[in-house]
Every structure is written in C-alpha cells, then in structure tokens.
Design a protein around this motif. Sequence first.
Motif, mmCIF file in Angstrom:
data_model
loop_
_atom_site.group_PDB
_atom_site.id
_atom_site.type_symbol
_atom_site.label_atom_id
_atom_site.label_comp_id
_atom_site.label_asym_id
_atom_site.label_seq_id
_atom_site.Cartn_x
_atom_site.Cartn_y
_atom_site.Cartn_z
ATOM 1 N N LYS A 28 6.785 12.715 1.596
ATOM 2 C CA LYS A 28 5.101 12.250 1.639
ATOM 3 C C LYS A 28 4.990 12.267 3.426
ATOM 4 C CE LYS A 28 4.776 9.073 -2.333
ATOM 5 N NZ LYS A 28 4.928 8.103 -3.220
ATOM 6 N N ILE A 29 5.864 12.132 4.115
ATOM 7 C CA ILE A 29 5.674 11.919 5.735
ATOM 8 C C ILE A 29 5.002 13.315 5.562
ATOM 9 C CG2 ILE A 29 6.720 11.900 8.104
ATOM 10 C CD1 ILE A 29 7.957 9.365 6.450
ATOM 11 N N PHE A 30 5.663 14.695 5.558
ATOM 12 C CA PHE A 30 5.348 15.384 6.066
ATOM 13 C C PHE A 30 5.092 16.377 5.055
ATOM 14 C CE2 PHE A 30 10.150 14.358 8.105
ATOM 15 C CZ PHE A 30 9.490 15.144 9.232
ATOM 16 N N GLY A 31 4.241 15.698 3.889
ATOM 17 C CA GLY A 31 3.836 16.645 3.649
ATOM 18 C C GLY A 31 3.829 17.684 2.196
ATOM 19 N N THR A 47 -0.757 11.615 2.958
ATOM 20 C CA THR A 47 0.095 11.850 3.707
ATOM 21 C C THR A 47 -0.269 10.769 5.161
ATOM 22 O OG1 THR A 47 0.823 13.764 3.123
ATOM 23 C CG2 THR A 47 1.368 13.475 5.166
ATOM 24 N N SER A 48 -1.089 11.304 5.427
ATOM 25 C CA SER A 48 -1.765 10.691 6.445
ATOM 26 C C SER A 48 -1.216 8.865 6.281
ATOM 27 C CB SER A 48 -2.708 11.328 7.045
ATOM 28 O OG SER A 48 -4.355 10.076 7.111
ATOM 29 N N ARG A 49 -2.217 8.183 5.977
ATOM 30 C CA ARG A 49 -1.787 6.653 5.163
ATOM 31 C C ARG A 49 -0.807 6.088 5.185
ATOM 32 N NH1 ARG A 49 -3.474 2.238 6.525
ATOM 33 N NH2 ARG A 49 -4.271 1.274 4.720
ATOM 34 N N PHE A 50 -0.010 6.526 4.601
ATOM 35 C CA PHE A 50 1.436 6.678 5.039
ATOM 36 C C PHE A 50 2.497 6.995 5.860
ATOM 37 C CE2 PHE A 50 5.932 7.595 3.151
ATOM 38 C CZ PHE A 50 6.849 6.317 2.658
ATOM 39 N N ARG A 51 1.876 8.018 7.342
ATOM 40 C CA ARG A 51 2.744 8.033 7.854
ATOM 41 C C ARG A 51 2.057 6.869 9.426
ATOM 42 N NH1 ARG A 51 -0.043 14.230 9.129
ATOM 43 N NH2 ARG A 51 2.147 15.082 7.888
ATOM 44 N N ILE A 95 0.666 -0.732 0.357
ATOM 45 C CA ILE A 95 0.308 0.304 -0.134
ATOM 46 C C ILE A 95 1.368 1.217 -0.365
ATOM 47 C CG2 ILE A 95 -1.718 1.453 1.583
ATOM 48 C CD1 ILE A 95 -2.520 -1.414 2.270
ATOM 49 N N LEU A 96 2.496 1.366 0.732
ATOM 50 C CA LEU A 96 3.320 2.134 0.664
ATOM 51 C C LEU A 96 3.384 2.742 -0.601
ATOM 52 C CD1 LEU A 96 3.745 3.744 3.781
ATOM 53 C CD2 LEU A 96 5.408 2.116 3.400
ATOM 54 N N ARG A 97 3.834 1.775 -1.141
ATOM 55 C CA ARG A 97 3.693 1.715 -2.817
ATOM 56 C C ARG A 97 3.137 2.851 -3.829
ATOM 57 N NH1 ARG A 97 8.885 -0.463 -3.360
ATOM 58 N NH2 ARG A 97 9.540 -2.749 -2.205
ATOM 59 N N GLU A 98 2.060 2.741 -3.072
ATOM 60 C CA GLU A 98 1.000 3.170 -4.146
ATOM 61 C C GLU A 98 1.133 5.305 -4.840
ATOM 62 O OE1 GLU A 98 -2.795 2.156 -3.040
ATOM 63 O OE2 GLU A 98 -3.127 0.461 -3.592
ATOM 64 N N ALA A 99 0.776 4.805 -5.625
ATOM 65 C CA ALA A 99 1.525 6.761 -5.896
ATOM 66 C C ALA A 99 0.649 7.419 -5.659
ATOM 67 C CB ALA A 99 1.755 6.870 -7.946
ATOM 68 N N GLY A 125 10.977 1.508 -4.985
ATOM 69 C CA GLY A 125 10.542 1.701 -4.131
ATOM 70 C C GLY A 125 9.463 2.399 -3.653
ATOM 71 N N LEU A 126 10.012 4.193 -2.873
ATOM 72 C CA LEU A 126 8.667 4.734 -2.246
ATOM 73 C C LEU A 126 8.039 5.649 -2.709
ATOM 74 C CD1 LEU A 126 9.345 3.980 1.354
ATOM 75 C CD2 LEU A 126 7.761 2.702 -0.222
ATOM 76 N N GLY A 127 9.444 6.327 -3.829
ATOM 77 C CA GLY A 127 9.705 7.950 -4.112
ATOM 78 C C GLY A 127 10.171 8.528 -2.931
#
Length: 206
Positions: free
Chosen positions: A203-206, A25-29, A17-21, A196-198
């Motif tokens: 992604k974490i800090f938005g 931000t909240s889901r990634f965190r 799920i983390l790899r989805e483009a 990767g994840l980008g």
Amino acid sequence: MAVHVVDHPLVRHKLGILREAGISTSRFRDLALEISRLLTYEATKDLVTEHKTIEGWAGKVEVEMIKGKKITVVPILRAGLGMMDGVLDMVPGARVSVVGFYRDEETLQPVEYYVKLAKNIDERSALILDPMLATGGTLLATIELLKKSGCTDIKGLFLVAAPEGIERVVAAHPDVDIYTASIDEKLNDAGYILPGLGDAGDKIFG
Ligand code: PRP
C-alpha cells in the motif's frame, strides 16, 4: 516490557481510514506519517530534559532542552520507511539505522537482506519502525540484531499489532517497549493481521 496502545481520537480516526480497502497510495502514505508523529509523541514521553539559560526577547530566560541519550530510528524495510519521515519530524536530530527483512511467505520466517546501523548505536536509544507486528518474527530478529550491536534501550512503534506477536516478543524481550495505534484481533492462517491493514508495504510502495 510495557505495551502501550496509543488510544487517542485522532489516532482512532486516522487508523479507521487506513483500514479502508480502496484507500489510495497517497492517502495511505499521508495517514501512516500522521499516525507515526502521534506514536512518537507518546514514545518519547520519558526523554529527560535539562534546564538551560538562554537570551530571550526580554532578557535571560530558563528553558528546558532534551538531555542525555541520543536517538536512532530503525525503519524495517520496506514498510517501515512509510513511518520514518513522520518520526523524524518530531525528532529531527535522530540518526537513521536501516534494517531490511522480508517475511518468507511459506514459512513466515524473517529473511535478513540489508543492515546499516548508525555509528555509536550502543550509545543511542533505538526506535524500531514497522507498520505491522504480526507473528513477531521480524521484530524479534531486529531486536536481537540491535542488542548484539550493544543497544540497550529499544522501543518499537507500530500502526497495528497482533496479540500473538506481542506475546512472543514480551516473552523473549521483557525490556523492550511497544507502542501501537491498535492491538488487533488475531492472525489469519496466512499470518496476516485481522482486521489489519492488508499488505502495508504494497500500500505504501504502490
Ligand atoms: C511485513 C511487515 C513486517 C513483517 C511483520 O513486512 O512490514 O516487517 O511483515 O511480520 P512478522 O511480525 O510476522 O514478522 P513484509 O515481509 O511484507 O515486507 P515489506 O515491508 O518489504 O513489504
């Protein structure tokens, strides 16, 4: 050094799920924290316990408690902060040592901008936290900094790692253990991990 891929259905699912483009931000965190808890579970399997006798509900009972070296977690700014609370959920007594590096976009070299290590770090086991191990430059710089401070027991926890970076760190620091949710395919020409994840920091800090 040992490289441990934490190969578990929950980890594979969450990393997918983390790899989805288009991930928010909240889901990634949330997922970065969840995977970090599972990495910590694996990375702390060698902690030594000691027997203690406590007063239980039906009288004295022998239990086991963690013994020996204490832990410091070492999130690498910025992106490592996105893993920190997940790790501290599992080891709430750990001290936090903060290390700031950014990677120069042209040279791909790590540039240090902040260091604040826990007291008595030479008596602690260090768990370095960073979502990505790419060229390995940032991890090498962090390991060198910790070793200069007297740290002898060092592990690194990553969400994804590139083979190129792992190889570099293995060659330079055979005593350091790496725990990653995945060893990805390779680096692209710009030093990004594929698939990767980008940019995990963005992604974490938005
Ligand atoms: C990323 C990542 C690592 C580093 C990995 O940080 O979080 O710290 O790059 O690259 P390397 O293995 O090639 O050294 P970035 O420079 O994007 O900074 P940030 O965490 O502030 O976003």
